[in-house]
Design a protein around this motif. Structure first.
Motif, PDB file in Angstrom:
ATOM      1  N   PRO A 129       0.813  -1.224   0.000  1.00 57.49           N
ATOM      2  CA  PRO A 129       0.000   0.000   0.000  1.00 57.49           C
ATOM      3  C   PRO A 129       0.842   1.268   0.000  1.00 57.49           C
ATOM      4  CG  PRO A 129      -0.897  -1.590   1.551  1.00 57.49           C
ATOM      5  CD  PRO A 129       0.424  -2.150   1.073  1.00 57.49           C
ATOM      6  N   LYS A 130       0.444   2.233  -0.816  1.00 57.49           N
ATOM      7  CA  LYS A 130       1.028   3.574  -0.929  1.00 57.49           C
ATOM      8  C   LYS A 130       2.362   3.607  -1.669  1.00 57.49           C
ATOM      9  CE  LYS A 130      -1.363   5.382   3.129  1.00 57.49           C
ATOM     10  NZ  LYS A 130      -1.249   6.123   4.413  1.00 57.49           N
ATOM     11  N   PHE A 131       2.933   2.452  -2.050  1.00 53.21           N
ATOM     12  CA  PHE A 131       4.160   2.437  -2.832  1.00 53.21           C
ATOM     13  C   PHE A 131       3.829   2.640  -4.305  1.00 53.21           C
ATOM     14  CE2 PHE A 131       6.037   1.173   0.950  1.00 53.21           C
ATOM     15  CZ  PHE A 131       7.388   0.899   0.828  1.00 53.21           C
ATOM     16  N   ASN A 132       4.693   3.374  -5.008  1.00 59.31           N
ATOM     17  CA  ASN A 132       4.572   3.439  -6.468  1.00 59.31           C
ATOM     18  C   ASN A 132       4.849   2.069  -7.074  1.00 59.31           C
ATOM     19  OD1 ASN A 132       4.033   6.235  -6.516  1.00 59.31           O
ATOM     20  ND2 ASN A 132       6.220   6.718  -6.481  1.00 59.31           N
ATOM     21  N   PHE A 133       5.894   1.418  -6.569  1.00 57.56           N
ATOM     22  CA  PHE A 133       6.207   0.044  -6.972  1.00 57.56           C
ATOM     23  C   PHE A 133       7.171  -0.556  -5.966  1.00 57.56           C
ATOM     24  CE2 PHE A 133       9.367   2.627  -9.269  1.00 57.56           C
ATOM     25  CZ  PHE A 133      10.546   2.012  -8.884  1.00 57.56           C
ATOM     26  N   ALA A 134       7.232  -1.873  -5.972  1.00 59.37           N
ATOM     27  CA  ALA A 134       8.215  -2.610  -5.175  1.00 59.37           C
ATOM     28  C   ALA A 134       8.351  -3.988  -5.790  1.00 59.37           C
ATOM     29  CB  ALA A 134       7.785  -2.716  -3.717  1.00 59.37           C
ATOM     30  N   ASP A 167      13.159   6.504  -3.081  1.00 60.23           N
ATOM     31  CA  ASP A 167      13.289   5.253  -3.825  1.00 60.23           C
ATOM     32  C   ASP A 167      14.710   4.721  -3.716  1.00 60.23           C
ATOM     33  OD1 ASP A 167      14.695   6.935  -5.568  1.00 60.23           O
ATOM     34  OD2 ASP A 167      13.075   7.023  -7.032  1.00 60.23           O
ATOM     35  N   GLY A 168      14.890   3.486  -4.174  1.00 61.56           N
ATOM     36  CA  GLY A 168      16.227   2.910  -4.116  1.00 61.56           C
ATOM     37  C   GLY A 168      16.226   1.414  -4.298  1.00 61.56           C
TER      38      GLY A 168
END
Length: 235
Positions: A129-134, A167-168
């Protein structure tokens, strides 16, 4: 050798599919960074990076090229990666979005080393939730200049409000007879400064990258702790 052939075959297959497949989205960017605490070689470097990322009906592509200019010894380095992930199965649950076949080519050219490494593995895009991507990926590494080993990679991007992005990635590798195990934790926190100077939103960022790289390049005892100031332009 079998891994190299498998990697090459997968990439060629990916490129042939791409010729007729639908592109869903794409992003290109250029980044300029300056740091003074690099380990191995010159401690002061200026880095220019070009990145491309795109999503397709068959999967995704991510590639970048770094040009690292040494500030004290007039040398430079060129390092890049090309990765193509091919979707194997789309999922509909609260943990995983899909599972993919992962391929990656790493290349380097500088005064001290020239190499081509080929990686093949499997990964998954995560529903956080709430991440652009992972996503998380396991790779088997075929290293040109050393013994083969394993790598686990986690990549993420998460927004804070509508102007800050954090990000990273984390790359963790195991040891071999010739190199120590270690990990590279690199992240960037960036603010959308472009919106204040007449540039379209989400296009021009300024911020800081911080690198914590334990046993850099597999050298036991060499740990890099390296902040860089940076600007990044998406186009």
């Amino acid at each position: 050798m079998k891994l190299i052939k498998a990697s090459a075959a997968t990439l060629l297959c990916c490129l042939s599919i791409n010729a007729s497949a639908k592109q869903l989205w794409s992003d290109n960017s250029a980044t300029l960074m300056k740091g003074t605490q690099y380990e191995v070689g010159d401690s002061d470097k200026t880095v220019f990076t070009f990145e491309h990322a795109s999503g397709h009906s068959w999967g995704s592509i991510f590639t970048f090229v770094d040009r690292l200019s040494h500030d004290n010894d007039n040398q430079h380095e060129l390092y890049g990666e090309f990765g193509a992930n091919i979707t194997l199965n789309e999922l509909d649950n609260s943990v995983f979005k899909d599972v993919y076949l992962a391929t990656q080519w790493e290349f380097n050219s500088d005064k001290f080393a020239q190499f081509d490494n080929y990686l093949v593995g499997v990964g998954a895009n995560l529903s956080i939730p709430k991440f652009n991507f992972a996503n998380i990926t396991y790779y088997r590494r075929n290293n040109e200049l050393g013994d083969n080993n394993n790598q686990l990679t986690f990549v993420w991007s998460v927004p804070f409000g509508d102007s800050i992005v954090y990000d990273g990635f984390i790359d963790a590798v195991d040891s071999t007879d010739s190199v120590a195990s270690g990990y590279n934790f690199t992240s960037q926190i960036k603010y959308d400064v472009g919106q204040h100077i007449g540039i379209e939103k989400n296009k021009f960022y300024a911020g800081v990258e911080y690198v914590y790289w334990k046993n850099k390049f597999g050298i036991d005892g060499i740990t890099e702790k390296n902040p860089n100031i940076m600007v990044k332009w998406h186009f």
